[in-house]
Design a protein around this motif. Structure first.
Motif, PDB file in Angstrom:
ATOM      1  N   LEU A 116       0.802  -1.234   0.000  1.00 15.12           N
ATOM      2  CA  LEU A 116       0.000   0.000   0.000  1.00 15.12           C
ATOM      3  C   LEU A 116       0.827   1.273   0.000  1.00 15.12           C
ATOM      4  N   PHE A 135      -8.938  -2.221   9.630  1.00 13.30           N
ATOM      5  CA  PHE A 135      -8.565  -1.281  10.687  1.00 13.30           C
ATOM      6  C   PHE A 135      -9.722  -0.419  11.211  1.00 13.30           C
ATOM      7  N   ILE A 182       3.688  -6.864  16.227  1.00 12.11           N
ATOM      8  CA  ILE A 182       3.455  -6.882  14.783  1.00 12.11           C
ATOM      9  C   ILE A 182       3.672  -8.293  14.226  1.00 12.11           C
ATOM     10  N   ALA A 311       6.196  -0.503   8.315  1.00  6.43           N
ATOM     11  CA  ALA A 311       5.626   0.809   8.664  1.00  6.43           C
ATOM     12  C   ALA A 311       5.237   0.886  10.129  1.00  6.43           C
ATOM     13  N   SER A 316       5.983   2.778  16.026  1.00  3.27           N
ATOM     14  CA  SER A 316       5.267   2.592  17.282  1.00  3.27           C
ATOM     15  C   SER A 316       6.213   2.553  18.476  1.00  3.27           C
ATOM     16  N   LEU A 371       3.751  12.594  19.853  1.00  3.99           N
ATOM     17  CA  LEU A 371       3.748  12.546  18.374  1.00  3.99           C
ATOM     18  C   LEU A 371       3.960  13.928  17.772  1.00  3.99           C
ATOM     19  N   PRO A 376       7.437  10.351  14.461  1.00  7.69           N
ATOM     20  CA  PRO A 376       8.353   9.311  13.947  1.00  7.69           C
ATOM     21  C   PRO A 376       8.634   9.489  12.458  1.00  7.69           C
ATOM     22  N   VAL A 377       7.619   9.949  11.700  1.00  6.08           N
ATOM     23  CA  VAL A 377       7.833  10.219  10.269  1.00  6.08           C
ATOM     24  C   VAL A 377       7.891  11.752  10.138  1.00  6.08           C
ATOM     25  N   PRO A 443       1.106  13.696  12.404  1.00 11.50           N
ATOM     26  CA  PRO A 443       2.016  12.554  12.601  1.00 11.50           C
ATOM     27  C   PRO A 443       1.615  11.327  11.799  1.00 11.50           C
ATOM     28  N   GLY A 445       0.025  11.691   8.816  1.00  7.39           N
ATOM     29  CA  GLY A 445      -0.339  12.217   7.505  1.00  7.39           C
ATOM     30  C   GLY A 445      -1.791  12.636   7.519  1.00  7.39           C
ATOM     31  N   ASP A 446      -2.349  12.864   6.330  1.00  4.49           N
ATOM     32  CA  ASP A 446      -3.771  13.222   6.265  1.00  4.49           C
ATOM     33  C   ASP A 446      -4.296  12.989   4.859  1.00  4.49           C
ATOM     34  N   ARG A 449      -4.661   9.306   1.776  1.00  2.00           N
ATOM     35  CA  ARG A 449      -3.474   8.458   1.845  1.00  2.00           C
ATOM     36  C   ARG A 449      -2.855   8.457   3.246  1.00  2.00           C
ATOM     37  N   LYS A 450      -3.616   8.906   4.239  1.00  2.74           N
ATOM     38  CA  LYS A 450      -3.043   8.938   5.604  1.00  2.74           C
ATOM     39  C   LYS A 450      -2.808   7.510   6.107  1.00  2.74           C
ATOM     40  N   ILE A 452      -3.030   4.077   7.304  1.00  7.78           N
ATOM     41  CA  ILE A 452      -4.228   3.227   7.341  1.00  7.78           C
ATOM     42  C   ILE A 452      -4.436   2.646   8.739  1.00  7.78           C
ATOM     43  N   ALA A 453      -3.338   2.580   9.517  1.00 14.36           N
ATOM     44  CA  ALA A 453      -3.418   1.926  10.827  1.00 14.36           C
ATOM     45  C   ALA A 453      -3.352   2.920  11.978  1.00 14.36           C
TER      46      ALA A 453
HETATM   47  C1  HEM Z   1       2.572   5.559  15.943  1.00 17.93           C
HETATM   48  C2  HEM Z   1       2.659   4.759  14.906  1.00 17.93           C
HETATM   49  C3  HEM Z   1       2.586   5.171  13.462  1.00 17.93           C
HETATM   50  C4  HEM Z   1       2.842   6.382  12.878  1.00 17.93           C
HETATM   51  C5  HEM Z   1       3.289   7.673  13.542  1.00 17.93           C
HETATM   52  C6  HEM Z   1       2.583   6.223  11.447  1.00 17.93           C
HETATM   53  C7  HEM Z   1       2.731   7.228  10.515  1.00 17.93           C
HETATM   54  C8  HEM Z   1       2.463   7.087   9.166  1.00 17.93           C
HETATM   55  C9  HEM Z   1       2.583   8.142   8.184  1.00 17.93           C
HETATM   56  C10 HEM Z   1       3.057   9.561   8.472  1.00 17.93           C
HETATM   57  C11 HEM Z   1       2.225   7.630   6.991  1.00 17.93           C
HETATM   58  C12 HEM Z   1       2.195   8.396   5.653  1.00 17.93           C
HETATM   59  C13 HEM Z   1       0.853   9.118   5.561  1.00 17.93           C
HETATM   60  C14 HEM Z   1       0.740  10.098   4.414  1.00 17.93           C
HETATM   61  O1  HEM Z   1       1.537  10.054   3.489  1.00 17.93           O
HETATM   62  O2  HEM Z   1      -0.187  10.951   4.457  1.00 17.93           O
HETATM   63  C15 HEM Z   1       1.854   6.255   7.185  1.00 17.93           C
HETATM   64  C16 HEM Z   1       1.400   5.419   6.178  1.00 17.93           C
HETATM   65  C17 HEM Z   1       1.143   4.082   6.369  1.00 17.93           C
HETATM   66  N1  HEM Z   1       1.193   3.402   7.574  1.00 17.93           N
HETATM   67 FE1  HEM Z   1       1.566   4.169   9.403  1.00 17.93          FE
HETATM   68  N2  HEM Z   1       2.191   4.941  11.211  1.00 17.93           N
HETATM   69  C18 HEM Z   1       2.174   4.268  12.408  1.00 17.93           C
HETATM   70  C19 HEM Z   1       1.830   2.951  12.616  1.00 17.93           C
HETATM   71  C20 HEM Z   1       1.475   2.071  11.629  1.00 17.93           C
HETATM   72  C21 HEM Z   1       1.163   0.675  11.833  1.00 17.93           C
HETATM   73  C22 HEM Z   1       1.134  -0.004  13.209  1.00 17.93           C
HETATM   74  C23 HEM Z   1       0.892   0.138  10.613  1.00 17.93           C
HETATM   75  C24 HEM Z   1       0.453  -1.259  10.253  1.00 17.93           C
HETATM   76  C25 HEM Z   1      -0.049  -2.114  11.099  1.00 17.93           C
HETATM   77  C26 HEM Z   1       1.033   1.206   9.627  1.00 17.93           C
HETATM   78  C27 HEM Z   1       0.818   1.059   8.273  1.00 17.93           C
HETATM   79  C28 HEM Z   1       0.898   2.081   7.342  1.00 17.93           C
HETATM   80  C29 HEM Z   1       0.630   1.902   5.908  1.00 17.93           C
HETATM   81  C30 HEM Z   1       0.264   0.592   5.220  1.00 17.93           C
HETATM   82  C31 HEM Z   1       0.775   3.156   5.310  1.00 17.93           C
HETATM   83  C32 HEM Z   1       0.582   3.487   3.832  1.00 17.93           C
HETATM   84  C33 HEM Z   1      -0.878   3.919   3.618  1.00 17.93           C
HETATM   85  C34 HEM Z   1      -1.239   4.224   2.163  1.00 17.93           C
HETATM   86  O3  HEM Z   1      -0.415   4.746   1.420  1.00 17.93           O
HETATM   87  O4  HEM Z   1      -2.384   3.940   1.775  1.00 17.93           O
HETATM   88  N3  HEM Z   1       1.385   2.368  10.274  1.00 17.93           N
HETATM   89  N4  HEM Z   1       2.011   5.941   8.515  1.00 17.93           N
END
Ligand code: HEM
Length: 507
Positions: A116, A135, A182, A311, A316, A371, A376-377, A443, A445-446, A449-450, A452-453
């Motif tokens: 994704l 989710f 995870i 991701a 986390s 956050l 983290p990102v 933190p 995104g928004d 495409r934010k 998903i989890a």
């Molecule tokens: C505190 C924990 C987390 C933070 C701060 C975080 C942050 C982010 C950010 C900033 C993005 C990019 C959003 C954007 O471009 O607008 C993202 C995307 C994503 N995250 Fe997380 N994330 C976290 C935990 C997780 C976990 C636990 C999972 C999976 C179980 C996960 C799966 C994903 C996936 C699959 C995407 C891509 C979504 C897409 O493009 O459709 N994230 N995350």
């Protein structure tokens, strides 16, 4: 003659690089002065500045010049950097159709890269719709018990440190905890790296995430189709085979032996059942040659489980590490949080339920503030897929131009967060939240495409932190070297050294 040709080529190349570095000027956009070849990321690439510090520097330069949105260069690639929340909102949400993709590496030959995070356009839209039901809040309620169960090990390990009066390195322990979570939710395996740090899953997982300049260079410079033909795997061939094998086994266990677990593999497998419908997935009723298409394929499930690990594990553990670090340095906040946890649990007959966690408002404010201060990102990426006129300006973003949204700069801006260096959960009181413009807390995104989890990420951090603060008192041990440094080689905002704590049981 040969010498003259070499000199001419060098002069030509230098002139070309100089010309490339005027892209923004030529397009009427304010730009930060780039270095030759490196553009504006020389210090970050050479390991002199962390990614987050580099982003803050660029953000502050635009802010000081009273510029709302400007241009920078990553090597010789022009990047648009909006710092105005209104423009950011347009790019992430309102005009999302111009900025659907991130422009990150993926090839069909590297199965795990087809996840994704990386995939694009309609392929992404279809897959996002299929994975979104995994989710929802009702699914989070379903996995809640398993999550609480995982914290039992965490409490046990911290209890051992408390009983031996030895300081513990929380960064490492929390990294092992989120690896276990995870592994369990994403791969259906119990790896228990909390008690066994040499566990194969943890070892391979860490290797995949290790920063690599060679990998970055290959993916930025070499044609992706060519990399695919050369059988290039982003995570390395061994790690790819390891992860693919794990998921295929997990799927077989469920489908052939009727094993049932409350985890993401199971929730995605539910999407494969014929007749399964959900309002988010249009593909479910799609047919090819009269045969209904499965809503999600095994290969798609495999790639998603892997991206959940990539991701989800370090993001986390990082937010939990920073939260405990701040709680140890701000005893009043730690005590107030413990009081809230005790009061809410008492009202729920001492039971830690999903509803009880949702009632812990101060806990939510604390995690949000962690956050905010340490996202983290630290930046979001998008690539323009359709010519875009930035509303209210003469600026045009052309197809193919990358956009970088400086989360770290925005969240450290005193205009939105007074005294941004101070850890202040009150930044997230209802009153203070209402005072800030939208799109100043990013933190996860928004827009479509934010992350998903998001719900799972928040839940995991909350449950982990609350189970520790409920049972233990945290103080910084003097083995922790202050001031703490951010890792300059990592794309995640994580700490370089260990964070040592003294842990005492709450009597
Ligand atoms: C505190 C924990 C987390 C933070 C701060 C975080 C942050 C982010 C950010 C900033 C993005 C990019 C959003 C954007 O471009 O607008 C993202 C995307 C994503 N995250 Fe997380 N994330 C976290 C935990 C997780 C976990 C636990 C999972 C999976 C179980 C996960 C799966 C994903 C996936 C699959 C995407 C891509 C979504 C897409 O493009 O459709 N994230 N995350």
């Amino acid at each position: 003659m040969f010498f003259e040709i070499v000199i001419a080529v060098i002069i030509g190349a230098l002139a070309y690089m100089k010309w490339i570095n005027t892209y923004w000027k030529r397009h009427g956009v304010y730009q930060l002065e780039p270095d030759l070849f490196f553009g504006n990321i020389r210090k970050t690439i050479l390991g002199k500045t962390s990614l987050s510090a580099g982003i803050l520097e660029h953000y502050n330069e635009f802010k000081a010049a009273n510029i709302k949105n400007g241009g920078i260069y990553h090597f010789m690639n022009p990047m648009y950097m909006p710092i105005d929340p209104g423009t950011i909102k347009n790019i992430l949400l309102k005009d999302f159709n111009h900025f659907v993709n991130r422009g990150s590496f993926h090839t069909k030959e590297d199965l795990l890269s087809m996840n994704l995070f990386n995939i694009e356009d309609e392929t992404w839209r279809n897959l996002r719709a299929k994975v979104t039901p995994t989710f929802t809040s009702s699914k989070m309620k379903l996995v809640f018990e398993t999550l609480v169960d995982k914290t039992k090990n965490l409490e046990k390990v911290f209890g051992n440190y408390a009983d031996s009066a030895e300081p513990c390195s929380i960064k490492d322990l929390l990294g092992r905890f989120t690896t276990d979570v995870i592994a369990s939710f994403g791969f259906g395996i119990e790896c228990n790296s909390l008690e066994d740090s040499e566990n194969i899953f943890r070892k391979v997982g860490k290797k995949v995430l290790e920063p690599s300049l060679v990998r970055y260079f290959l993916m930025s410079v070499v044609n992706w189709k060519l990399l695919g033909l050369l059988n290039y795997k982003r995570g390395g061939i061994k790690a790819s085979n390891f992860f693919i094998g794990l998921i295929r086994d997990a799927i077989k266990q469920r489908e052939c032996h009727g094993v049932y677990r409350k985890d993401f593999v199971q929730l995605m497998l539910e999407q494969k059942k014929p007749g399964n419908t959900n309002e988010n997935s249009k593909t479910i009723s799609e047919k090819s040659n009269g045969v209904p298409k499965p809503a999600i394929t095994d290969d798609e499930i495999t790639a998603q489980c892997c991206v959940f690990f990539i991701a989800g594990f370090e993001t986390s553990s990082t937010v939990m590490t920073f939260t405990l670090l701040e709680l140890a340095q701000n005893q009043d906040i730690q005590i107030k949080l413990r009081e809230e946890i005790e009061a809410v649990l008492e009202a729920h007959d001492g039971k830690l339920t999903y509803e009880a966690v949702s009632e812990m408002k101060y806990l939510e404010m604390i995690i949000s503030e962690a956050l905010r201060k340490y996202p983290p990102v630290p930046n979001l990426s998008r690539i323009c897929n359709k010519r875009y006129e930035v509303p209210g300006t003469d600026i045009v973003i052309e197809k193919g131009i990358r956009v970088q949204i400086p989360i770290f700069g925005i969240q450290r801006d005193p205009e939105y967060y007074p005294n941004p260096e101070v850890f202040n959960p009150e930044n997230f009181s209802e009153e203070n939240k209402a005072k800030r413009p939208d799109f100043t807390f990013l933190p996860f995104g928004d827009g479509p495409r934010k992350c998903i989890a998001l719900r799972f990420g928040m839940l995991q951090a909350k449950v982990g932190v609350l189970s520790l603060v409920k049972n233990f008192d945290f103080k910084l041990n003097n083995r922790t070297v202050l001031p703490l440094e951010v890792d300059k080689t990592s794309s995640i905002m994580s700490l370089r050294g260990d964070v040592w704590m003294d842990v005492k049981r709450i009597s």
